[in-house]
Every structure is written in structure tokens, then in C-alpha cells.
Design a protein around this motif. Structure first.
Motif, PDB file in Angstrom:
ATOM      1  N   GLU A  32      -3.222  -1.306 -15.360  1.00  0.00           N
ATOM      2  CA  GLU A  32      -4.663  -1.214 -15.094  1.00  0.00           C
ATOM      3  C   GLU A  32      -4.960  -1.140 -13.597  1.00  0.00           C
ATOM      4  OE1 GLU A  32      -7.166  -0.620 -17.094  1.00  0.00           O
ATOM      5  OE2 GLU A  32      -5.954  -0.733 -18.911  1.00  0.00           O
ATOM      6  N   ILE A  33      -4.302  -1.988 -12.812  1.00  0.00           N
ATOM      7  CA  ILE A  33      -4.543  -1.983 -11.364  1.00  0.00           C
ATOM      8  C   ILE A  33      -4.008  -0.703 -10.735  1.00  0.00           C
ATOM      9  CG2 ILE A  33      -4.051  -3.142  -9.168  1.00  0.00           C
ATOM     10  CD1 ILE A  33      -4.088  -5.797 -10.712  1.00  0.00           C
ATOM     11  N   SER A  34      -2.899  -0.184 -11.252  1.00  0.00           N
ATOM     12  CA  SER A  34      -2.324   1.058 -10.731  1.00  0.00           C
ATOM     13  C   SER A  34      -3.289   2.227 -10.850  1.00  0.00           C
ATOM     14  CB  SER A  34      -1.021   1.404 -11.454  1.00  0.00           C
ATOM     15  OG  SER A  34      -0.023   0.479 -11.109  1.00  0.00           O
ATOM     16  N   PRO A  37      -8.102   3.844  -7.451  1.00  0.00           N
ATOM     17  CA  PRO A  37      -7.863   4.828  -6.380  1.00  0.00           C
ATOM     18  C   PRO A  37      -7.206   4.184  -5.156  1.00  0.00           C
ATOM     19  CG  PRO A  37     -10.121   4.983  -7.199  1.00  0.00           C
ATOM     20  CD  PRO A  37      -9.504   3.757  -7.816  1.00  0.00           C
ATOM     21  N   GLY A  38      -6.167   4.839  -4.651  1.00  0.00           N
ATOM     22  CA  GLY A  38      -5.501   4.387  -3.436  1.00  0.00           C
ATOM     23  C   GLY A  38      -4.347   3.432  -3.642  1.00  0.00           C
ATOM     24  N   VAL A  39      -4.144   2.950  -4.872  1.00  0.00           N
ATOM     25  CA  VAL A  39      -3.061   1.995  -5.133  1.00  0.00           C
ATOM     26  C   VAL A  39      -1.732   2.737  -5.189  1.00  0.00           C
ATOM     27  CG1 VAL A  39      -2.106   0.365  -6.809  1.00  0.00           C
ATOM     28  CG2 VAL A  39      -4.562   0.359  -6.319  1.00  0.00           C
ATOM     29  N   SER A  40      -0.759   2.252  -4.409  1.00  0.00           N
ATOM     30  CA  SER A  40       0.559   2.890  -4.416  1.00  0.00           C
ATOM     31  C   SER A  40       1.610   2.085  -5.159  1.00  0.00           C
ATOM     32  CB  SER A  40       1.026   3.173  -2.982  1.00  0.00           C
ATOM     33  OG  SER A  40       1.052   1.984  -2.226  1.00  0.00           O
ATOM     34  N   SER A  41       1.425   0.753  -5.245  1.00  0.00           N
ATOM     35  CA  SER A  41       2.353  -0.044  -6.048  1.00  0.00           C
ATOM     36  C   SER A  41       1.712  -1.358  -6.455  1.00  0.00           C
ATOM     37  CB  SER A  41       3.667  -0.305  -5.300  1.00  0.00           C
ATOM     38  OG  SER A  41       3.491  -1.266  -4.285  1.00  0.00           O
ATOM     39  N   VAL A  42       2.184  -1.869  -7.601  1.00  0.00           N
ATOM     40  CA  VAL A  42       1.707  -3.146  -8.126  1.00  0.00           C
ATOM     41  C   VAL A  42       2.908  -3.904  -8.665  1.00  0.00           C
ATOM     42  CG1 VAL A  42       0.214  -4.305  -9.800  1.00  0.00           C
ATOM     43  CG2 VAL A  42      -0.488  -2.106  -8.841  1.00  0.00           C
ATOM     44  N   THR A  43       3.026  -5.163  -8.295  1.00  0.00           N
ATOM     45  CA  THR A  43       4.076  -6.020  -8.829  1.00  0.00           C
ATOM     46  C   THR A  43       3.413  -7.277  -9.378  1.00  0.00           C
ATOM     47  OG1 THR A  43       5.616  -5.231  -7.142  1.00  0.00           O
ATOM     48  CG2 THR A  43       6.221  -7.241  -8.328  1.00  0.00           C
ATOM     49  N   ALA A  44       3.512  -7.472 -10.692  1.00  0.00           N
ATOM     50  CA  ALA A  44       2.941  -8.650 -11.340  1.00  0.00           C
ATOM     51  C   ALA A  44       4.077  -9.572 -11.763  1.00  0.00           C
ATOM     52  CB  ALA A  44       2.124  -8.240 -12.556  1.00  0.00           C
ATOM     53  N   VAL A  45       3.905 -10.871 -11.532  1.00  0.00           N
ATOM     54  CA  VAL A  45       4.908 -11.867 -11.898  1.00  0.00           C
ATOM     55  C   VAL A  45       4.232 -12.916 -12.772  1.00  0.00           C
ATOM     56  CG1 VAL A  45       6.584 -13.553 -11.042  1.00  0.00           C
ATOM     57  CG2 VAL A  45       6.124 -11.460  -9.727  1.00  0.00           C
ATOM     58  N   SER A  55      -1.941  -0.776  -1.246  1.00  0.00           N
ATOM     59  CA  SER A  55      -2.907   0.316  -1.357  1.00  0.00           C
ATOM     60  C   SER A  55      -3.130   0.969   0.003  1.00  0.00           C
ATOM     61  CB  SER A  55      -4.235  -0.201  -1.925  1.00  0.00           C
ATOM     62  OG  SER A  55      -4.731  -1.247  -1.106  1.00  0.00           O
ATOM     63  N   ALA A  56      -3.736   2.131  -0.023  1.00  0.00           N
ATOM     64  CA  ALA A  56      -3.997   2.882   1.199  1.00  0.00           C
ATOM     65  C   ALA A  56      -5.054   2.204   2.067  1.00  0.00           C
ATOM     66  CB  ALA A  56      -4.435   4.298   0.849  1.00  0.00           C
ATOM     67  N   ALA A  57      -5.952   1.457   1.436  1.00  0.00           N
ATOM     68  CA  ALA A  57      -7.023   0.752   2.132  1.00  0.00           C
ATOM     69  C   ALA A  57      -7.342  -0.513   1.346  1.00  0.00           C
ATOM     70  CB  ALA A  57      -8.254   1.654   2.222  1.00  0.00           C
ATOM     71  N   PRO A  58      -8.026  -1.466   1.956  1.00  0.00           N
ATOM     72  CA  PRO A  58      -8.391  -2.669   1.208  1.00  0.00           C
ATOM     73  C   PRO A  58      -9.177  -2.313  -0.055  1.00  0.00           C
ATOM     74  CG  PRO A  58      -8.819  -2.978   3.540  1.00  0.00           C
ATOM     75  CD  PRO A  58      -8.476  -1.530   3.348  1.00  0.00           C
ATOM     76  N   LEU A  59      -8.857  -3.002  -1.151  1.00  0.00           N
ATOM     77  CA  LEU A  59      -9.524  -2.739  -2.426  1.00  0.00           C
ATOM     78  C   LEU A  59     -10.754  -3.627  -2.585  1.00  0.00           C
ATOM     79  CD1 LEU A  59      -6.406  -2.633  -4.772  1.00  0.00           C
ATOM     80  CD2 LEU A  59      -7.688  -0.686  -3.866  1.00  0.00           C
ATOM     81  N   ASP A  60     -11.726  -3.128  -3.292  1.00  0.00           N
ATOM     82  CA  ASP A  60     -12.891  -3.910  -3.648  1.00  0.00           C
ATOM     83  C   ASP A  60     -12.450  -4.928  -4.697  1.00  0.00           C
ATOM     84  OD1 ASP A  60     -15.796  -4.478  -3.888  1.00  0.00           O
ATOM     85  OD2 ASP A  60     -15.481  -3.659  -5.898  1.00  0.00           O
ATOM     86  N   GLU A  61     -12.671  -6.212  -4.425  1.00  0.00           N
ATOM     87  CA  GLU A  61     -12.203  -7.251  -5.346  1.00  0.00           C
ATOM     88  C   GLU A  61     -12.836  -7.114  -6.726  1.00  0.00           C
ATOM     89  OE1 GLU A  61     -11.814 -12.066  -5.619  1.00  0.00           O
ATOM     90  OE2 GLU A  61     -11.467 -11.114  -3.694  1.00  0.00           O
ATOM     91  N   GLU A  62     -14.063  -6.649  -6.793  1.00  0.00           N
ATOM     92  CA  GLU A  62     -14.710  -6.476  -8.101  1.00  0.00           C
ATOM     93  C   GLU A  62     -14.020  -5.374  -8.915  1.00  0.00           C
ATOM     94  OE1 GLU A  62     -16.810  -8.556  -9.643  1.00  0.00           O
ATOM     95  OE2 GLU A  62     -16.400  -9.725  -7.837  1.00  0.00           O
ATOM     96  N   ALA A  63     -13.501  -4.346  -8.258  1.00  0.00           N
ATOM     97  CA  ALA A  63     -12.754  -3.298  -8.963  1.00  0.00           C
ATOM     98  C   ALA A  63     -11.444  -3.865  -9.511  1.00  0.00           C
ATOM     99  CB  ALA A  63     -12.483  -2.121  -8.032  1.00  0.00           C
ATOM    100  N   VAL A  64     -10.782  -4.701  -8.716  1.00  0.00           N
ATOM    101  CA  VAL A  64      -9.547  -5.345  -9.170  1.00  0.00           C
ATOM    102  C   VAL A  64      -9.868  -6.277 -10.331  1.00  0.00           C
ATOM    103  CG1 VAL A  64      -7.623  -6.847  -8.521  1.00  0.00           C
ATOM    104  CG2 VAL A  64      -8.496  -5.157  -6.887  1.00  0.00           C
ATOM    105  N   ARG A  65     -10.951  -7.036 -10.210  1.00  0.00           N
ATOM    106  CA  ARG A  65     -11.372  -7.958 -11.278  1.00  0.00           C
ATOM    107  C   ARG A  65     -11.623  -7.192 -12.583  1.00  0.00           C
ATOM    108  NH1 ARG A  65     -12.792 -12.886 -10.703  1.00  0.00           N
ATOM    109  NH2 ARG A  65     -13.232 -12.647  -8.486  1.00  0.00           N
ATOM    110  N   ALA A  66     -12.297  -6.049 -12.490  1.00  0.00           N
ATOM    111  CA  ALA A  66     -12.587  -5.245 -13.683  1.00  0.00           C
ATOM    112  C   ALA A  66     -11.301  -4.720 -14.313  1.00  0.00           C
ATOM    113  CB  ALA A  66     -13.521  -4.092 -13.321  1.00  0.00           C
TER     114      ALA A  66
END
Length: 79
Positions: A32-34, A37-45, A55-66
Motif C-alpha cells: 500500500e505504501i509503495s 507517488p515518489g516512494v522508492s522502497s518500503v521495509t516493514a518489520v 521516497s524522492a521527497a518527504p511524504l504527507d503523513e495523512e497519505a501514509v496513514r490512509a
């Protein structure tokens, strides 16, 4: 905590996600996080509940939350 820059043009952020307990959970959150827009990698533990996002730029936390919500989990915030 402020975002950390890894390489020129990339930003790393670590988030705390509650409810992950297995590899399937990690995959769902990562997928989902991948899609953001702009996300190049995600590692969940699952064991720590930490999700590292590059990511290419800071992400909006509300977009990550969604995205985390769409995966069926809850974003507790930044680490």
C-alpha cells in the motif's frame, strides 16, 4: 524526529504501525505504501512495528496513514 537524507534526492522516514504480526502483514503494508507517488522502497518489520520508507521527497503523513489504513492497520506516527 526529522527526516534523514540517504542519498541526494531521497528522504528516509520511519513510521510506527500497530497490528502487524506476520510476513503477510508486512507485505500488505509495504504494498500500500509503495503505491504512493515518489516512494522508492518500503521495509516493514512486524516484530518491531517499524516501517522504513525511502521516497524522492518527504511524504504527507495523512497519505501514509490512509495507505496503512487501507492495508488494515493503524499508523501510530513517526519514530
Amino acid at each position: 524526529m526529522t527526516a534523514q537524507t540517504d542519498t541526494p534526492g531521497s528522504v528516509t522516514a520511519v513510521y510506527k504501525v500497530t497490528g502487524m504480526s506476520c510476513g503477510h502483514c508486512e507485505g500488505s503494508v509495504s504494498a500500500e505504501i509503495s503505491g504512493l507517488p515518489g516512494v522508492s522502497s518500503v521495509t516493514a518489520v512486524a516484530t518491531s512495528g517499524e516501517v522504513t520508507v525511502v521516497s524522492a521527497a518527504p511524504l504527507d503523513e495523512e497519505a501514509v496513514r490512509a495507505a496503512v489504513d487501507e492495508a488494515g492497520f493503524e499508523l501510530a506516527g513517526r519514530v
